[in-house]
Motif scaffolding. Sequence first.
Motif, PDB file in Angstrom:
ATOM      1  N   TYR A  88     -59.398  48.902  -6.032  1.00  0.00           N
ATOM      2  CA  TYR A  88     -58.839  49.056  -4.677  1.00  0.00           C
ATOM      3  C   TYR A  88     -57.463  49.716  -4.738  1.00  0.00           C
ATOM      4  N   LEU A  89     -56.614  49.266  -5.655  1.00  0.00           N
ATOM      5  CA  LEU A  89     -55.250  49.808  -5.759  1.00  0.00           C
ATOM      6  C   LEU A  89     -55.254  51.231  -6.313  1.00  0.00           C
ATOM      7  N   ILE A  90     -56.206  51.559  -7.180  1.00  0.00           N
ATOM      8  CA  ILE A  90     -56.343  52.948  -7.625  1.00  0.00           C
ATOM      9  C   ILE A  90     -56.620  53.842  -6.425  1.00  0.00           C
ATOM     10  N   GLY A  91     -57.534  53.411  -5.571  1.00  0.00           N
ATOM     11  CA  GLY A  91     -57.836  54.176  -4.373  1.00  0.00           C
ATOM     12  C   GLY A  91     -56.635  54.306  -3.450  1.00  0.00           C
ATOM     13  N   ARG A  92     -55.897  53.211  -3.290  1.00  0.00           N
ATOM     14  CA  ARG A  92     -54.691  53.228  -2.437  1.00  0.00           C
ATOM     15  C   ARG A  92     -53.690  54.262  -2.939  1.00  0.00           C
ATOM     16  N   MET A  93     -53.438  54.274  -4.238  1.00  0.00           N
ATOM     17  CA  MET A  93     -52.411  55.153  -4.804  1.00  0.00           C
ATOM     18  C   MET A  93     -52.919  56.581  -5.001  1.00  0.00           C
TER      19      MET A  93
ATOM     20  N   MET B  26     -69.061  42.207  -8.148  1.00  0.00           N
ATOM     21  CA  MET B  26     -67.714  42.780  -8.101  1.00  0.00           C
ATOM     22  C   MET B  26     -67.353  43.611  -9.337  1.00  0.00           C
ATOM     23  N   GLY B  27     -68.260  43.795 -10.272  1.00  0.00           N
ATOM     24  CA  GLY B  27     -67.934  44.530 -11.484  1.00  0.00           C
ATOM     25  C   GLY B  27     -67.696  46.013 -11.230  1.00  0.00           C
ATOM     26  N   LEU B  28     -66.980  46.650 -12.147  1.00  0.00           N
ATOM     27  CA  LEU B  28     -66.716  48.085 -12.033  1.00  0.00           C
ATOM     28  C   LEU B  28     -68.023  48.868 -12.026  1.00  0.00           C
ATOM     29  N   ASN B  29     -69.011  48.422 -12.829  1.00  0.00           N
ATOM     30  CA  ASN B  29     -70.316  49.085 -12.863  1.00  0.00           C
ATOM     31  C   ASN B  29     -71.042  49.000 -11.536  1.00  0.00           C
ATOM     32  N   TYR B  30     -70.666  48.043 -10.700  1.00  0.00           N
ATOM     33  CA  TYR B  30     -71.456  47.730  -9.511  1.00  0.00           C
ATOM     34  C   TYR B  30     -70.786  48.233  -8.221  1.00  0.00           C
ATOM     35  N   THR B  31     -69.641  47.689  -7.890  1.00  0.00           N
ATOM     36  CA  THR B  31     -69.001  48.079  -6.620  1.00  0.00           C
ATOM     37  C   THR B  31     -67.596  48.639  -6.809  1.00  0.00           C
ATOM     38  N   GLY B  32     -67.197  48.912  -8.059  1.00  0.00           N
ATOM     39  CA  GLY B  32     -65.852  49.420  -8.314  1.00  0.00           C
ATOM     40  C   GLY B  32     -65.550  50.711  -7.576  1.00  0.00           C
ATOM     41  N   ILE B  33     -66.528  51.640  -7.559  1.00  0.00           N
ATOM     42  CA  ILE B  33     -66.331  52.916  -6.867  1.00  0.00           C
ATOM     43  C   ILE B  33     -66.120  52.684  -5.371  1.00  0.00           C
ATOM     44  N   LEU B  34     -66.847  51.739  -4.815  1.00  0.00           N
ATOM     45  CA  LEU B  34     -66.703  51.428  -3.382  1.00  0.00           C
ATOM     46  C   LEU B  34     -65.309  50.890  -3.077  1.00  0.00           C
ATOM     47  N   PHE B  35     -64.765  50.067  -3.965  1.00  0.00           N
ATOM     48  CA  PHE B  35     -63.403  49.568  -3.744  1.00  0.00           C
ATOM     49  C   PHE B  35     -62.384  50.704  -3.804  1.00  0.00           C
ATOM     50  N   MET B  36     -62.609  51.697  -4.665  1.00  0.00           N
ATOM     51  CA  MET B  36     -61.711  52.853  -4.703  1.00  0.00           C
ATOM     52  C   MET B  36     -61.749  53.606  -3.370  1.00  0.00           C
ATOM     53  N   LEU B  37     -62.950  53.806  -2.821  1.00  0.00           N
ATOM     54  CA  LEU B  37     -63.085  54.492  -1.539  1.00  0.00           C
ATOM     55  C   LEU B  37     -62.411  53.709  -0.424  1.00  0.00           C
ATOM     56  N   ILE B  38     -62.598  52.395  -0.433  1.00  0.00           N
ATOM     57  CA  ILE B  38     -61.950  51.560   0.583  1.00  0.00           C
ATOM     58  C   ILE B  38     -60.441  51.666   0.473  1.00  0.00           C
ATOM     59  N   GLY B  39     -59.913  51.589  -0.747  1.00  0.00           N
ATOM     60  CA  GLY B  39     -58.474  51.709  -0.944  1.00  0.00           C
ATOM     61  C   GLY B  39     -57.943  53.038  -0.450  1.00  0.00           C
ATOM     62  N   PHE B  40     -58.662  54.138  -0.729  1.00  0.00           N
ATOM     63  CA  PHE B  40     -58.247  55.470  -0.286  1.00  0.00           C
ATOM     64  C   PHE B  40     -58.132  55.512   1.229  1.00  0.00           C
ATOM     65  N   TYR B  41     -59.147  55.019   1.930  1.00  0.00           N
ATOM     66  CA  TYR B  41     -59.147  55.098   3.389  1.00  0.00           C
ATOM     67  C   TYR B  41     -58.179  54.105   4.033  1.00  0.00           C
ATOM     68  N   VAL B  42     -57.875  53.012   3.349  1.00  0.00           N
ATOM     69  CA  VAL B  42     -56.815  52.122   3.837  1.00  0.00           C
ATOM     70  C   VAL B  42     -55.485  52.862   3.819  1.00  0.00           C
ATOM     71  N   SER B  43     -55.195  53.592   2.747  1.00  0.00           N
ATOM     72  CA  SER B  43     -53.964  54.394   2.674  1.00  0.00           C
ATOM     73  C   SER B  43     -53.950  55.473   3.741  1.00  0.00           C
ATOM     74  N   LYS B  44     -55.087  56.104   3.950  1.00  0.00           N
ATOM     75  CA  LYS B  44     -55.175  57.173   4.955  1.00  0.00           C
ATOM     76  C   LYS B  44     -54.874  56.623   6.347  1.00  0.00           C
ATOM     77  N   SER B  45     -55.429  55.467   6.655  1.00  0.00           N
ATOM     78  CA  SER B  45     -55.173  54.825   7.951  1.00  0.00           C
ATOM     79  C   SER B  45     -53.718  54.400   8.084  1.00  0.00           C
ATOM     80  N   LYS B  46     -53.168  53.841   6.999  1.00  0.00           N
ATOM     81  CA  LYS B  46     -51.770  53.386   7.010  1.00  0.00           C
ATOM     82  C   LYS B  46     -50.824  54.554   7.287  1.00  0.00           C
TER      83      LYS B  46
END
Length: 492
Positions: A168-173, A458-478
């Motif tokens: 999530y934080l990778i996506g945010r930054m 919650m593993g990186l193999n499973y939903t890690g990419i989705l958390f990156m996308l969520i983090g990116f769009y949270v930053s975009k909205s912010k």
Amino acid sequence: MEQTIRSNYSNDKSVLLYLCYPLLFQIAAMLLTVNLLDIKLSLLFIVLNAVIFTYLFIYYINNITLMIINIIIMISFQNLFIGLGDMLSAYQSSGLALRPLLIYKEIISVIVLVLLYLKTNKKIRINNYEKIVPVLVIYLLIELLISGAQMESKLYYLRTYLIPFVCYLIGRMAYFEMKTKSGIKPIINTVTVIGVMAVVIGFIFLLISVDSSLWRDIFHLGLISEAKTGRYEDFPRWYTPIGPLYLRRMFSFFFDSISLSYFLITSLICSMLIRKRIMLPIQLLLFAGLIFTFGKGAIGMLLILMVIIICIHYMKINAKWFVTAFLVVMGIAYEFVYNFNFRSSASVHFDGLMGPLMNIFYSPLGHGLGIGGNYFAILNNVKAWDISSTGAESFIGVMIYQLGFPGIVMFLFFFISMMRNLLSAYATADSEERFRYIVLYATAFSILIASLFQESTMGLNYTGILFMLIGFYVSKSKEFNVRQYQAKGENV
């Protein structure tokens, strides 16, 4: 000169250059590491490789988009690289020596997060709910020191609990480091393309006999299996019981049906974010592949995702009312499925949630990091079915059992607050972005529900990419909200 090099990497030839040199170099390093017999030497080698490679991308090539694509490729082809790497020699006799390679992508992710933070800490604006993350990290580190579990089990679950926040934080930054704000598109396209490849190859693999020597002699499935589960199995005997039937599951080049199912749901979500008509046949293919994995968690996520999009986005049902009604219906469905005499592996997933939940007041601070759960069962040579009361097969269940009230409360506070943030962004975004935010809100909600009944969600193999996308769009909205306030002359 340096600026010229950096600009060359930021144009359309970046991906080609990445494929021709950095990726091939990294793959070669992985293939060689497979043949190292000393696990400590393997770990040292991949850590050094990860540090050098990541530093090169963040500070010299300066292309975070390609760095994330690299993580996605490592997630997708990790097991294939391990299997093929053993063909270089006949030295490797134990899959246990390969376990450092299984965490190579996590090591890269943590290094990326640290380097991104050093570059973007003055740019990023922290949301209030994100301030709980360092508190949770401190709590986990204390548990790491005081828990009586085996160190390997403690480290495994430390990784499990932290990786959603890392991604999530990778996506945010990453939002602040991308050359253009459309830099997310190559990432979304890459996930979609790999998903299509996985389905096509997955159907081809299903046509090959389970007992073919191909799995043992070419892909070295026994080593992969031993590295992941501790049990040596040369052949892909992955089936799921549905009533009286045992059905073969698709696994593709992931050589893991569950990992494949979560990657395919990730690919489906990415295809929704693209929003082009050409995506429809691609989505149908991805959906077919997902069904053939028989991955209950990922299929459940898709059903929840579609229901949320239809009810909230198209039918305009109030989100609070929808969530309340959904939880009531889910409770009724749980009672029906749990008490219905139908042969399926679903019952152990329900037990993994309800056992720790019903006994939380007896151990409000939990039993300790690393005690209980699937990996604990593997290390102690017992079946997860036999220790479902410790949370095995349920991410939320095992977190309750291990970390008690403090851990689960902090986790749910972050997760629910993140979902509210996405819902707020959905309410204020323009029409095209609105759809993306409701997809991501539905994604977060479905991940949370899936984590009730599957430990690996919650593993990186499973939903890690989705958390990156969520983090990116949270930053975009912010940043969008900040610009609006600044335009009105208000303090941020």
